[in-house]
Design a protein around this motif. Structure first.
Motif, PDB file in Angstrom:
ATOM      1  N   GLN A  90       0.638  -0.639  -7.610  1.00  0.00           N
ATOM      2  CA  GLN A  90       0.659  -2.072  -7.362  1.00  0.00           C
ATOM      3  C   GLN A  90       0.403  -2.379  -5.888  1.00  0.00           C
ATOM      4  O   GLN A  90      -0.407  -3.257  -5.551  1.00  0.00           O
ATOM      5  CB  GLN A  90       2.031  -2.615  -7.795  1.00  0.00           C
ATOM      6  N   PHE A  91       1.056  -1.633  -5.022  1.00  0.00           N
ATOM      7  CA  PHE A  91       0.902  -1.896  -3.593  1.00  0.00           C
ATOM      8  C   PHE A  91      -0.449  -1.425  -3.055  1.00  0.00           C
ATOM      9  O   PHE A  91      -0.961  -1.998  -2.088  1.00  0.00           O
ATOM     10  CB  PHE A  91       2.059  -1.269  -2.799  1.00  0.00           C
ATOM     11  N   LEU A  92      -1.014  -0.426  -3.674  1.00  0.00           N
ATOM     12  CA  LEU A  92      -2.367  -0.047  -3.291  1.00  0.00           C
ATOM     13  C   LEU A  92      -3.344  -1.184  -3.600  1.00  0.00           C
ATOM     14  O   LEU A  92      -4.241  -1.490  -2.799  1.00  0.00           O
ATOM     15  CB  LEU A  92      -2.786   1.227  -4.025  1.00  0.00           C
ATOM     16  N   ILE A 138       5.933  -4.035   1.394  1.00  0.00           N
ATOM     17  CA  ILE A 138       5.752  -5.393   1.923  1.00  0.00           C
ATOM     18  C   ILE A 138       5.568  -5.360   3.435  1.00  0.00           C
ATOM     19  O   ILE A 138       4.661  -6.012   3.990  1.00  0.00           O
ATOM     20  CB  ILE A 138       6.964  -6.273   1.551  1.00  0.00           C
ATOM     21  N   LEU A 139       6.416  -4.607   4.121  1.00  0.00           N
ATOM     22  CA  LEU A 139       6.324  -4.535   5.583  1.00  0.00           C
ATOM     23  C   LEU A 139       5.009  -3.885   6.020  1.00  0.00           C
ATOM     24  O   LEU A 139       4.407  -4.301   7.018  1.00  0.00           O
ATOM     25  CB  LEU A 139       7.520  -3.747   6.139  1.00  0.00           C
ATOM     26  N   SER A 140       4.556  -2.891   5.267  1.00  0.00           N
ATOM     27  CA  SER A 140       3.298  -2.221   5.614  1.00  0.00           C
ATOM     28  C   SER A 140       2.110  -3.163   5.448  1.00  0.00           C
ATOM     29  O   SER A 140       1.198  -3.190   6.284  1.00  0.00           O
ATOM     30  CB  SER A 140       3.115  -0.978   4.738  1.00  0.00           C
ATOM     31  N   ILE A 163      -2.248   5.040   4.155  1.00  0.00           N
ATOM     32  CA  ILE A 163      -0.971   5.231   4.854  1.00  0.00           C
ATOM     33  C   ILE A 163       0.169   4.655   4.022  1.00  0.00           C
ATOM     34  O   ILE A 163       1.247   5.249   3.921  1.00  0.00           O
ATOM     35  CB  ILE A 163      -1.020   4.575   6.248  1.00  0.00           C
ATOM     36  N   ILE A 164      -0.081   3.492   3.420  1.00  0.00           N
ATOM     37  CA  ILE A 164       0.944   2.881   2.574  1.00  0.00           C
ATOM     38  C   ILE A 164       1.287   3.789   1.399  1.00  0.00           C
ATOM     39  O   ILE A 164       2.456   3.980   1.054  1.00  0.00           O
ATOM     40  CB  ILE A 164       0.456   1.502   2.076  1.00  0.00           C
ATOM     41  N   GLU A 165       0.261   4.384   0.808  1.00  0.00           N
ATOM     42  CA  GLU A 165       0.494   5.296  -0.314  1.00  0.00           C
ATOM     43  C   GLU A 165       1.353   6.485   0.115  1.00  0.00           C
ATOM     44  O   GLU A 165       2.279   6.895  -0.599  1.00  0.00           O
ATOM     45  CB  GLU A 165      -0.837   5.789  -0.878  1.00  0.00           C
TER      46      GLU A 165
END
Length: 253
Positions: free
Chosen positions: A79-81, A224-226, A235-237
């Motif tokens: 989801q965040f990706l 969220i912060l990333s 990097i988020i992953e």
């Protein structure tokens, strides 16, 4: 529905009932006075120990042990990706339509704060406050059930003493010995069953649920912060994967 909890309850009670039926009728293990002493005493003592809202809310707390579903961590990462790729291509405001589609309240709030343009420090402060109160609510619910697990066998012992006193006072009449002894033994049985097959296991399951949900919430906060800082999706992953055991990590293509 949590299949393990259902199987555990059915298996434990099923085996106890089966063991009873192999040697006698189930009806001889039914005692209204014993039931009233254990159930009434447990609820009454819990009301003394906690505010009424806590005890009344225990039904909903117990329901969470059976029906609450936790989003798999792999889905959170995927989801965040998607969110981070969209934000890098089209800007943070492109996430605004997504906010309305998100079911999870914690994630929805974090995305909305990000779209509103708040700085990462403020977002972190707001969402960490949410996490702390979530922890408090979950802990209080598990504590109420755990206390009931402690009180139930104690009420059983009180019932045993009551039954023994009644038996000793009527020793001259043999017909009263059996019923009094039944109350004495069945209250102990009821208390032990409620404590060890219901309240304590459910309290343990609630604590496990809390840890699982807390992990997801922490991953959401990190994501969220990333995104708010504009970090690279790769990097988020990696950041979100670091919350998981190596065997549970999934790398992007």
């Amino acid at each position: 529905m949590d299949l393990a909890s259902v199987i555990g309850i059915v298996l434990s009670f099923g085996l106890v009932v089966s063991a009873i039926l192999t040697g006698s009728s189930l009806t001889i293990f039914i005692s209204v006075p014993s039931f009233l002493i254990v159930i009434g005493g447990t609820i009454g003592a819990s009301l003394v120990n906690y505010p009424m809202s806590y005890v009344v809310g225990v039904v909903g707390v117990i329901k969470n042990a059976f029906f609450t579903s936790i989003q798999p961590p792999a889905e959170v990462i995927a989801q965040f990706l998607d969110f981070s790729n969209r934000a890098r291509r089209e800007g943070i405001l492109s996430l605004e339509p997504v906010v309305k589609e998100v079911d999870d309240e914690f994630l929805r709030k974090g995305l909305q704060l990000t779209v509103d343009g708040l700085d990462p420090e403020t977002i972190q402060e707001i969402m960490e406050t949410e996490l702390s109160y979530l922890d408090e609510r979950h802990q209080s619910g598990a504590d109420v059930v755990a206390v009931m697990g402690t009180l139930a066998p104690a009420m059983g012992m009180i019932g045993t003493v009551i039954g023994l006193v009644q038996m000793l006072q009527t020793m001259s009449d043999p017909s009263t010995i059996g019923p009094a002894m039944a109350v004495a033994l069945l209250t102990t049985l009821y208390g032990a069953i409620l404590s060890n097959l219901v309240f304590n296991p459910i309290s343990g399951k609630l604590k496990v649920r809390h840890k699982q949900e807390q992990l997801i919430r922490e991953m959401v906060l990190e994501g969220i912060l990333s995104i708010c800082k504009g970090e690279n999706p790769r990097i988020i992953e990696e950041k979100l994967n670091s919350y998981l055991a190596p065997k549970d990590r999934k790398q992007g293509e």
